[in-house]
Design a protein around this motif. Structure first.
Motif, PDB file in Angstrom:
ATOM      1  N   MET B 187       0.890  -1.402  -0.035  1.00 56.19           N
ATOM      2  CA  MET B 187      -0.130  -0.070   0.112  1.00 56.19           C
ATOM      3  C   MET B 187       0.818   1.300   0.098  1.00 56.19           C
ATOM      4  O   MET B 187       0.518   2.225  -0.660  1.00 56.19           O
ATOM      5  N   SER B 188       1.823   1.053   0.774  1.00 53.14           N
ATOM      6  CA  SER B 188       2.839   2.461   0.611  1.00 53.14           C
ATOM      7  C   SER B 188       3.390   2.602  -0.581  1.00 53.14           C
ATOM      8  O   SER B 188       3.768   3.809  -0.971  1.00 53.14           O
ATOM      9  N   LYS B 189       3.798   1.478  -1.321  1.00 59.62           N
ATOM     10  CA  LYS B 189       4.501   1.615  -2.585  1.00 59.62           C
ATOM     11  C   LYS B 189       3.409   2.006  -3.603  1.00 59.62           C
ATOM     12  O   LYS B 189       3.635   2.504  -4.560  1.00 59.62           O
ATOM     13  N   MET B 190       2.147   1.840  -3.536  1.00 58.29           N
ATOM     14  CA  MET B 190       0.977   2.043  -4.239  1.00 58.29           C
ATOM     15  C   MET B 190       0.961   3.540  -4.181  1.00 58.29           C
ATOM     16  O   MET B 190       0.664   4.395  -5.096  1.00 58.29           O
ATOM     17  N   LYS B 191       1.227   4.202  -2.914  1.00 57.89           N
ATOM     18  CA  LYS B 191       0.830   5.535  -2.648  1.00 57.89           C
ATOM     19  C   LYS B 191       2.203   6.312  -3.236  1.00 57.89           C
ATOM     20  O   LYS B 191       1.953   7.223  -3.992  1.00 57.89           O
ATOM     21  N   ASN B 192       3.226   5.708  -3.245  1.00 53.79           N
ATOM     22  CA  ASN B 192       4.505   6.258  -3.853  1.00 53.79           C
ATOM     23  C   ASN B 192       4.494   6.314  -5.301  1.00 53.79           C
ATOM     24  O   ASN B 192       5.213   7.171  -5.886  1.00 53.79           O
TER      25      ASN B 192
END
Lengths: 56, 241
Positions: B187-192
């Motif tokens: 999820m954090s990578k998707m946000k990035n």
């Protein structure tokens, strides 16, 4: 003095280079591709996107 | 007129009710008389889940419900107990054989005894196709009446073999912390990825493209994001050799 006057651009806006006709945006994409390759950018998805834009 | 005569009259009246020979007004009157008789005689109540028997219990309650229990009812609840009491009459019927897809909710509010839990909410849902498996392991119904309060107490204890496939809720007990950490990482990578360099380059190139290619820029950005997502989701794959 316009830089585009030195390029073989026809009335449709195409540029004839080495027997191929390109638009200016195609040349821009090709230049970006060559630059990325020369800088050894390892992002295959970026290459895919640019190639897709080029062959559109 | 003694109690026996009175009971015989009531039985005759019940038979007439079953044969639909009595209008509704008289039916209600007979039910009231029957309830008053039951209150004076301090009868104990019992019911059992029998496949073919119909047990009708009349007791003091404002709440009336007919619960039909199918034998293929995969109950998702366990050990539900409920208590309710009130001062009016109601008819409580339990039949063992009933139609499938049984959804009923029973709510008892306001009339509960002070010693009991006043709210009872139970929603029972089962998805069945009239199969024959019985998942209710045990069910006990105990009806007790006290003379002082005239309260009726019913305790149903259901122990069912819990079938997780029929449970609509997702069992979160199977998720371990490692999986949660992976999900958080993804999820954090998707946000990035929403503001990565590739998207910036393509969007900056957009004004210099023709109209046909301008429309495709956004599609390609989304496509490439999806491709990157597949790389992230490979973390969930099997063991890498």
């Amino acid at each position: 003095m316009n830089f585009l006057n030195f390029l073989p651009i026809d009335q449709e806006g195409k540029i004839n280079l080495f027997g191929f006709s390109f638009y200016t945006d195609d040349l821009l994409i090709l230049a970006i591709l060559l630059f990325l390759y020369s800088q050894k950018i390892n992002d295959k998805f970026l290459y895919i996107a640019l190639i897709l834009l080029l062959i559109k | 007129m003694n109690d026996n005569d009175f009971n015989e009259m009531i039985k005759k009246a019940q038979s007439m009710i079953q044969n639909n020979q009595i209008p509704d007004d008289i039916k209600a009157l007979i039910n009231n008389l029957q309830n008053s008789n039951n209150n004076t005689s301090n009868n104990s109540y019992s019911s059992a889940y029998n496949g073919s028997s119909n047990v009708s219990n009349n007791f003091n309650s404002n709440n009336s419900y007919d619960s039909s229990h199918n034998t293929d009812m995969n109950n998702t609840y366990r050990n539900n107990s409920y208590n309710y009491s009130s001062n009016n009459s109601s008819l409580f019927n339990r039949t063992g054989n009933a139609s499938a897809n049984n959804n009923f909710s029973f709510n008892s509010t306001g009339n509960a005894n002070s010693n009991n839990n006043s709210s009872f909410n139970r929603t029972e849902s089962a998805n069945s196709n009239n199969n024959s498996s019985l998942n209710n392991v045990s069910s006990n119904n105990n009806f007790n009446s006290s003379a002082q309060n005239k309260n009726n107490l019913q305790n149903n204890n259901y122990a069912s073999t819990h079938n997780e496939q029929t449970s609509p809720s997702f069992n979160t007990a199977n998720i371990d912390m490692e999986t949660l950490m992976k999900i958080q990482n993804i999820m954090s990578k998707m946000k990035n990825t929403s503001d990565d360099d590739m998207s910036k380059l393509l969007l900056s190139l957009k004004p210099y493209l023709r109209n046909g290619k301008k429309e495709k820029i956004d599609e390609y950005i989304q496509l490439i994001k999806m491709g990157k997502m597949t790389q992230l989701l490979d973390l969930f794959g099997g063991e890498k050799k």
